[in-house]
Design an enzyme around this catalytic site. Sequence first.
Site, short mmCIF file in Angstrom:
data_model
loop_
_atom_site.label_atom_id
_atom_site.label_comp_id
_atom_site.label_asym_id
_atom_site.label_seq_id
_atom_site.Cartn_x
_atom_site.Cartn_y
_atom_site.Cartn_z
N GLN A 128 0.79 -1.22 0.00
CA GLN A 128 0.00 0.00 0.00
C GLN A 128 0.83 1.28 0.00
O GLN A 128 0.32 2.34 -0.34
CB GLN A 128 -0.95 -0.01 1.20
CG GLN A 128 -2.01 -1.09 1.08
CD GLN A 128 -2.92 -1.16 2.30
OE1 GLN A 128 -2.61 -1.88 3.25
NE2 GLN A 128 -4.02 -0.44 2.27
N HIS B 174 0.80 -9.27 4.49
CA HIS B 174 -0.32 -8.33 4.51
C HIS B 174 -1.00 -8.38 3.14
O HIS B 174 -0.75 -7.56 2.27
CB HIS B 174 0.18 -6.92 4.85
CG HIS B 174 -0.92 -5.97 5.21
ND1 HIS B 174 -0.98 -5.32 6.44
CD2 HIS B 174 -2.01 -5.54 4.54
CE1 HIS B 174 -2.04 -4.54 6.49
NE2 HIS B 174 -2.69 -4.65 5.33
N ASN C 266 -1.96 -10.65 8.32
CA ASN C 266 -2.88 -9.54 8.50
C ASN C 266 -4.26 -9.94 7.99
O ASN C 266 -4.41 -10.32 6.81
CB ASN C 266 -2.41 -8.33 7.69
CG ASN C 266 -3.42 -7.19 7.76
OD1 ASN C 266 -3.51 -6.51 8.76
ND2 ASN C 266 -4.22 -7.01 6.71
N GLU C 267 -5.25 -9.90 8.84
CA GLU C 267 -6.65 -10.12 8.46
C GLU C 267 -6.85 -11.34 7.56
O GLU C 267 -7.43 -11.24 6.46
CB GLU C 267 -7.23 -8.87 7.78
CG GLU C 267 -7.18 -7.65 8.68
CD GLU C 267 -7.81 -6.40 8.05
OE1 GLU C 267 -8.10 -6.41 6.86
OE2 GLU C 267 -8.01 -5.43 8.79
#
Length: 426
Positions: A38, A132, A176-177
């Site tokens: 990101q 991630h 992550n998630e």
Amino acid sequence: MAATMLGALSVGARKAFAQKRGNLPKGFLWGAATAGHQVEGNNTGSDIWLLERVKPTIFSEPSGSAADSYNRYVEDINIVAELGLNCYRFSAEWARIETEKGQFSQSALDHYSRMVDQCLAKGLAPVLTYSHFSTPRWFAALGGFEEKDSAEMFARYADRLTRTVGDRLALAITFNEPNIARQLAAMPAFGELRKAAGQMFASAAREAGSNHFSSSLFVDPDRTESNMLAAHRAGYQAIKAGPGSFLVGPSLAIADEQGVGDVNQAEEKRRTLYGAWLEAARGSDFVGVQTYTRNLVGPDGDLPIPENAERTQMESEFYPSAVGGTIRYAAAITGKPVYVTENGVATEDDTRRVAYIDGALREVRRCIDDGIDVRGYIHWSLLDNFEWVLGYRPKFGLVSVDRGTFRRTPKPSALHLGRYARSNRI
Ligand code: IFM
């Protein structure tokens, strides 16, 4: 507690982030988070880079140079320190580190090692996410987490990375998630999304010369979940093997599911979306809670957002107290220490981010007062960045980034969070 969290670090670094004042536990982590894909820019070897570019794609724009953080990480880390925060959460890009199956890039490993060193030089606890969302393109082309040996591949990467940076980490997140696919699958519009994503995957498969291209986003979670859970367990073991001695756990995308009426589906929904990963957290050292909003859940599922409710740029309800509900839930189910590893709001109006931070921190305070072992609050995000399929429109950052010059400008909310951190008081 602080000793466990900071154990592997130098005395100087420990002193720097073991606050002496305030009404929060010593060593409470105050941070801001980013994720490689990101913010770094030009993550060309990743699955997402390809998915952004194929036709058709469900991405509204490509990530391109993002915030150019691969080159500007020193500046980013310095900003975190200057704000008065005491930790920085960032992720390593597997795609940069293992460029082809079994081929590791020493220069990429060195890069993440330098990031860790820069955190320590600035008195920040380095919190590292191993995965991630994005994975290497070669891994996706082999079927990603739909493949049985994906756990072994992830563990080998985790081992390599830990051997390089483990001696200096403060905390590590395996995935992550990882439950994001379950959350997406529960969305009413998922049918359409899956169809569009299917065409995008078919196109990516053609480009990659693969007969089954799979990414951890937008897949059927029933095809990936058990392998991702196995990858988490194997990754956990690889990281705990050292060097270093720090807590390791998964972080969950978790909304405050509020049941409405005597008969409602809230509990069932919680079990479906979070159950497996909360169980995984029970077998780890901590649970990472990543909360943005609440959902009202009635007898037939989610109810609409209340009519007059304020909405964020993500079209979710502006509801900062959600994090109180999720901390309590995650702590009760896992019995493990809780870190808020993400919490934030997408808005162009930074005064609303300030209000959001105040509302969320009030809840963190209440949880601590009620005896829950909450050990940190890490805000999403440090920078305005690439919000996956939505591109650059949603603004989650404490710091804005000029898309032409990459100039960073801290917003008032950044200073606001910094004041809490400096006082270690809510
Ligand atoms: O930007 C994402 C992040 O990558 C994972 N958690 C939610 C954030 C906001 O949508």
